[in-house]
Design an enzyme around this catalytic site. Structure first.
Site, mmCIF file in Angstrom:
data_model
loop_
_atom_site.group_PDB
_atom_site.id
_atom_site.type_symbol
_atom_site.label_atom_id
_atom_site.label_comp_id
_atom_site.label_asym_id
_atom_site.label_seq_id
_atom_site.Cartn_x
_atom_site.Cartn_y
_atom_site.Cartn_z
ATOM 1 N N GLY A 56 -57.691 -69.842 8.726
ATOM 2 C CA GLY A 56 -58.349 -69.480 9.983
ATOM 3 C C GLY A 56 -58.561 -67.981 10.115
ATOM 4 O O GLY A 56 -59.603 -67.533 10.589
ATOM 5 N N ARG A 110 -47.423 -68.291 -0.224
ATOM 6 C CA ARG A 110 -47.350 -67.324 0.882
ATOM 7 C C ARG A 110 -46.033 -66.531 0.855
ATOM 8 O O ARG A 110 -46.003 -65.378 1.283
ATOM 9 C CB ARG A 110 -47.508 -68.032 2.223
ATOM 10 C CG ARG A 110 -48.954 -68.342 2.532
ATOM 11 C CD ARG A 110 -49.091 -69.057 3.853
ATOM 12 N NE ARG A 110 -50.456 -69.006 4.338
ATOM 13 C CZ ARG A 110 -50.872 -69.648 5.410
ATOM 14 N NH1 ARG A 110 -50.031 -70.382 6.112
ATOM 15 N NH2 ARG A 110 -52.123 -69.552 5.793
ATOM 16 N N LYS A 162 -67.616 -79.427 8.331
ATOM 17 C CA LYS A 162 -68.501 -79.381 9.499
ATOM 18 C C LYS A 162 -69.252 -78.069 9.695
ATOM 19 O O LYS A 162 -68.680 -76.999 9.544
ATOM 20 C CB LYS A 162 -67.664 -79.619 10.754
ATOM 21 C CG LYS A 162 -67.095 -81.016 10.778
ATOM 22 C CD LYS A 162 -66.519 -81.333 12.132
ATOM 23 C CE LYS A 162 -65.954 -82.742 12.113
ATOM 24 N NZ LYS A 162 -64.620 -82.804 12.689
ATOM 25 N N GLY A 219 -57.440 -71.513 2.884
ATOM 26 C CA GLY A 219 -57.579 -72.915 3.264
ATOM 27 C C GLY A 219 -57.819 -73.836 2.080
ATOM 28 O O GLY A 219 -57.176 -73.722 1.042
HETATM 29 N N1 LIG Z 1 -69.581 -84.521 1.501
HETATM 30 C C1 LIG Z 1 -68.472 -84.603 2.212
HETATM 31 N N2 LIG Z 1 -68.255 -85.621 3.049
HETATM 32 C C2 LIG Z 1 -67.118 -85.689 3.782
HETATM 33 N N3 LIG Z 1 -66.140 -84.788 3.745
HETATM 34 C C3 LIG Z 1 -66.306 -83.752 2.922
HETATM 35 C C4 LIG Z 1 -67.469 -83.592 2.134
HETATM 36 N N4 LIG Z 1 -67.340 -82.468 1.417
HETATM 37 C C5 LIG Z 1 -66.153 -81.928 1.751
HETATM 38 N N5 LIG Z 1 -65.517 -82.688 2.650
HETATM 39 C C6 LIG Z 1 -64.184 -82.476 3.220
HETATM 40 O O1 LIG Z 1 -64.115 -81.260 3.919
HETATM 41 C C7 LIG Z 1 -62.753 -80.918 4.037
HETATM 42 C C8 LIG Z 1 -62.595 -79.428 4.113
HETATM 43 O O2 LIG Z 1 -63.338 -78.953 5.198
HETATM 44 P P1 LIG Z 1 -62.887 -77.708 6.029
HETATM 45 O O3 LIG Z 1 -64.048 -77.372 6.873
HETATM 46 O O4 LIG Z 1 -61.561 -77.980 6.642
HETATM 47 O O5 LIG Z 1 -62.762 -76.651 4.828
HETATM 48 P P2 LIG Z 1 -62.071 -75.266 4.765
HETATM 49 O O6 LIG Z 1 -62.726 -74.374 5.743
HETATM 50 O O7 LIG Z 1 -61.981 -74.824 3.355
HETATM 51 O O8 LIG Z 1 -60.597 -75.577 5.184
HETATM 52 P P3 LIG Z 1 -59.599 -74.787 6.088
HETATM 53 O O9 LIG Z 1 -59.985 -75.162 7.492
HETATM 54 O O10 LIG Z 1 -58.294 -75.361 5.645
HETATM 55 O O11 LIG Z 1 -59.773 -73.335 5.782
HETATM 56 C C9 LIG Z 1 -62.060 -81.484 2.829
HETATM 57 O O12 LIG Z 1 -60.990 -82.286 3.262
HETATM 58 C C10 LIG Z 1 -63.145 -82.299 2.144
HETATM 59 O O13 LIG Z 1 -62.682 -83.566 1.730
HETATM 60 O O1 LIG Z 2 -51.722 -71.677 8.225
HETATM 61 C C1 LIG Z 2 -52.353 -70.866 8.920
HETATM 62 O O2 LIG Z 2 -53.598 -70.800 8.931
HETATM 63 C C2 LIG Z 2 -51.576 -69.848 9.692
HETATM 64 O O3 LIG Z 2 -50.232 -69.871 9.360
HETATM 65 C C3 LIG Z 2 -51.796 -70.029 11.187
HETATM 66 O O4 LIG Z 2 -51.303 -71.256 11.609
HETATM 67 P P1 LIG Z 2 -51.841 -71.892 12.968
HETATM 68 O O5 LIG Z 2 -53.250 -72.342 12.716
HETATM 69 O O6 LIG Z 2 -50.902 -73.027 13.296
HETATM 70 O O7 LIG Z 2 -51.809 -70.795 14.012
#
Ligand SMILES: Nc1ncnc2c1ncn2[C@@H]1O[C@H](COP(=O)(O)OP(=O)(O)OP(=O)(O)O)[C@@H](O)[C@H]1O
Ligand SMILES: O=C(O)[C@H](O)COP(=O)(O)O
Length: 394
Positions: free
Chosen positions: A374, A36, A197, A351
């Site tokens: 996010g 970043r 989820k 993410g």
């Molecule tokens: N089949 C599964 N069973 C349980 N957990 C799982 C499975 N597949 C993926 N995960 C978990 O889901 C998590 C990521 O989910 P999340 O919804 O946070 O993803 P993301 O949207 O990419 O992340 P972020 O919120 O950081 O953008 C990971 O930690 C992973 O281990």
């Molecule tokens: O890491 C992030 O997604 C941004 O820096 C925003 O952070 P926050 O979810 O704590 O607002």
């Protein structure tokens, strides 16, 4: 983009309050991933070259309006100094007399980093008094913090009401790439949605169903869809209250002619552990006391084919528990397919998916990796980002 950018204003000799997202991972007082910080360099360097006095502001972590020693930006300033090859002055506060005095010392082209803006309760409350205190430090506001653009905070939104407010290059690029995907995509356009989820991805699935040709589902959330089809899923992740929603998504996809791809096989394990016993089963044969932790080899092949035939792919969320090597193959296969898809524009929605392509050493093979988790998710949901809305129109 219909917002003004740093190109539209004259910053020579001006004090520029530049909001960046330096919310970077840290361990033992050191920055462990400077992606970043590097992503903000084009804007910072441009402002320096134009003769601005560059006052940078960022949050780090969630200190909840109090000073938390481990969340000071001291190590970030040190890393930024290294990257710029120039001393970056770091203040211990983010506004007030001491900060004003430090700014008064600045020459054109100098860079100063304020302390973590979330040490003040007014930041997350978008307190106008704090926004004004930030605005008093500068002549111009630049927002380059795409990762925090979904937050209406004093340094991301409030301040824009008191100064000429424009976007930085990173903000501009993120909005252009993601915006083009949503409004005028090259086709076939494929979205890959994974992660833990359904609950977190409802908005994005809903919005994308109106836009994509192919929707690929993976990760933990896929099992609620598998259950919705009437199959047993053992101990896999399930959101009971989202089964009906999952069904409605599949129906909507059919109505709209969107190809809806679900796992056809899974890697199941007898415990949530890297050294658990594991095996590959068809998706309708998950044993009752096992859980699905990754997509299986047939699914990987299927998804690879769809990716290679696409002109544009957006990916958000891992295909399995990629943090454990035993269940990383599905996520890796998707990342590899994206890397191999030479005629495909590949967008990683921040993410965990961004962390995954980094982990597999494939980051430089992607066309765009969003710096927002996010923020990119909310953008893909079709929401307006307050940090962008507040900027001056062209
Ligand atoms: N089949 C599964 N069973 C349980 N957990 C799982 C499975 N597949 C993926 N995960 C978990 O889901 C998590 C990521 O989910 P999340 O919804 O946070 O993803 P993301 O949207 O990419 O992340 P972020 O919120 O950081 O953008 C990971 O930690 C992973 O281990
Ligand atoms: O890491 C992030 O997604 C941004 O820096 C925003 O952070 P926050 O979810 O704590 O607002």
């Amino acid at each position: 983009m219909n917002k003004q950018t740093v190109r539209d204003i004259d910053v020579k000799g001006k004090r520029v309050f530049c909001r960046v997202d330096f919310n970077v991972p840290m361990q033992d007082g050191a920055v462990t991933d400077d992606t970043r910080i590097r992503a903000a360099l084009p804007t910072i360097q441009y402002l320096m070259e134009q003769g601005a006095k560059v006052i940078l502001a960022s949050h780090l972590g969630r200190p909840k309006g109090k000073v938390v020693e481990e969340m000071r930006l001291t190590a970030v300033a040190a890393r930024l100094s290294e990257l710029l090859g120039k001393r970056v002055v770091k203040t211990d506060e983010a506004y007030g007399d001491a900060v004003k005095a430090a700014i008064a010392e600045m020459n054109e082209g100098d860079v100063l980093l304020l302390e973590n803006v979330r040490f003040y309760p007014g930041e997350e409350k978008n307190d106008p008094e704090l926004a004004k205190a930030f605005a008093e430090l500068a002549d111009v506001y630049v927002n380059d913090a795409f990762g925090a653009a979904h937050r209406a905070h004093a340094s991301t939104e409030g301040i824009a009401h008191y100064l000429p407010a424009v976007a930085g290059f990173l903000m501009e690029k993120e909005i252009e790439v993601l915006g083009k995907a949503l409004s005028n995509p090259d086709r076939p356009f494929t979205a890959i949605i994974g992660g833990a989820k359904v609950k977190d991805k409802i908005g994005v699935i809903e919005n994308l169903l109106d836009k994509v040709d192919n929707l690929i589902i993976g990760g933990g959330l896929a099992y609620t869809f598998v259950k919705a089809l009437g199959h047993e899923i053992g101990k896999s992740l399930l959101e009971e209250d989202k089964i009906e929603l999952a069904k409605s998504f599949m129906e909507k996809a059919k109505e709209k002619g969107v190809n809806f791809y679900m796992p056809v096989d899974a890697v199941v394990a007898d415990a949530f552990a890297n050294d658990a016993n594991k095996k590959v089963v068809n998706i309708d044969e998950i044993p009752s006391d096992w859980e699905g932790l990754d997509i299986g080899p047939k699914t990987r092949e299927l998804y690879r084919d769809v990716i290679l035939k696409s002109k544009l792919v957006i990916w958000n969320g891992p295909m399995g528990v990629f943090e454990m090597d035993a269940f990383a193959e599905g996520t890796k296969a998707v990342a590899q397919a994206l890397a191999d898809a030479k005629d495909t524009y590949t967008v990683i929605g921040g993410g965990d998916s961004a962390a995954a392509v980094e982990k597999f050493g494939l980051a430089d093979k992607m066309d765009h990796i969003s710096t927002g988790g996010g923020a990119s998710l909310e953008f893909m949901e079709g929401k307006q980002l307050p940090g962008v809305v507040a900027l001056n129109d062209k």
